[in-house]
Write an enzyme that holds these catalytic residues in place. Sequence first.
Site, mmCIF file in Angstrom:
data_model
loop_
_atom_site.group_PDB
_atom_site.id
_atom_site.type_symbol
_atom_site.label_atom_id
_atom_site.label_comp_id
_atom_site.label_asym_id
_atom_site.label_seq_id
_atom_site.Cartn_x
_atom_site.Cartn_y
_atom_site.Cartn_z
ATOM 1 N N SER A 259 59.486 53.923 57.550
ATOM 2 C CA SER A 259 59.388 53.600 58.979
ATOM 3 C C SER A 259 57.955 53.340 59.430
ATOM 4 O O SER A 259 57.750 52.781 60.511
ATOM 5 C CB SER A 259 59.983 54.738 59.811
ATOM 6 O OG SER A 259 59.205 55.919 59.672
ATOM 7 N N LYS B 281 55.277 59.390 63.216
ATOM 8 C CA LYS B 281 55.297 58.139 63.973
ATOM 9 C C LYS B 281 53.923 57.932 64.612
ATOM 10 O O LYS B 281 53.045 58.788 64.556
ATOM 11 C CB LYS B 281 56.368 58.172 65.075
ATOM 12 C CG LYS B 281 57.784 58.510 64.613
ATOM 13 C CD LYS B 281 58.396 57.442 63.735
ATOM 14 C CE LYS B 281 59.825 57.822 63.305
ATOM 15 N NZ LYS B 281 60.388 56.859 62.333
#
Length: 321
Positions: free
Chosen positions: A135, A208
Amino acid sequence: MTTHSAGTPDPATPLPAHRRRLRGDAASTANATPEEILPATPETPTAHEDPLPPSFPPSDGVRAMPPRPEVAGGAAPTVRGAATKGHGAAPHSKVTKPVKGGWLRESVTVMVCALVLSILIKTFLAQAFYIPSGSMENTLAVGDRVMVNKLAPGPFDLDRGDIVVFVDPGGWLGDLPPDARPEWQQTMTEVLTFVGLLPQDAGHHLIKRLIGLPGDTVACCNDAGQLTVNGQAIEEPYLKPGTDPSDVEFKTTVDPDKIWVMGDNRSNSEDSRAHMGQPGGGMVPIKNVVGRAFVVLWPAERIKILNNPETTFANVPEPAL
């Protein structure tokens, strides 16, 4: 009785040898020994007298003194016979025998100190994490080990653009697959992870990029297809090539004490956008943030510093109160 003055010797008294030499009396020196006739030379001094009188000047004008013996290390000179038993002998130094098992105790002590130090560093300063998904490509790849600074948030503030590791705020990871490894291997992994010798695996942690701080309004996309923060469009050089800033449209204002996060591989990242309909609206409580990733440690060919792209958010205004 005939008396003589002090300056007139008695003929019946024999003269000393040196007086006889002064007089040149051959008869007086006839029976003298060679030692009495020949003067003593300076080269053969007697055992009990100085060959040169104190008033005799040496050739250089200064009487030379015999050199003092030098003692290495400034130690006192050794007295001859001092070590003889019964005559003031110095006591012998005590020889200490090595204690059995001393090396083992030292090794155990070093290991315990190292483990304690590792636990303290992992708990309060920094911790390694393992990247399990794509990701965050291409910034982070699957299998990368990153070091996380656990002083942010805390003594250091979080900034837009930071890569943060956080605990799942609830339902982001879903049900984790069961661990099929042997029980002893799972236990060993947990122990080594606890002391900081192994990086933390995915578990209940995610990684993230921080896009919105408390109070920020994050939206996508404007007419140019760009992400905006507080109305300011941003250029995102960290995005994986070929991906768009977002494949869904959204607009949200970040709650107090929470942050908005997104992956660099926007087309393959279940980040804040994917959880807007869940409790919390896709925002992550700051208390869930473990720290800020600042370096890739492994593999060796990917070692690098994870810099914050400050220019990306340089023109973003502060949120309206």
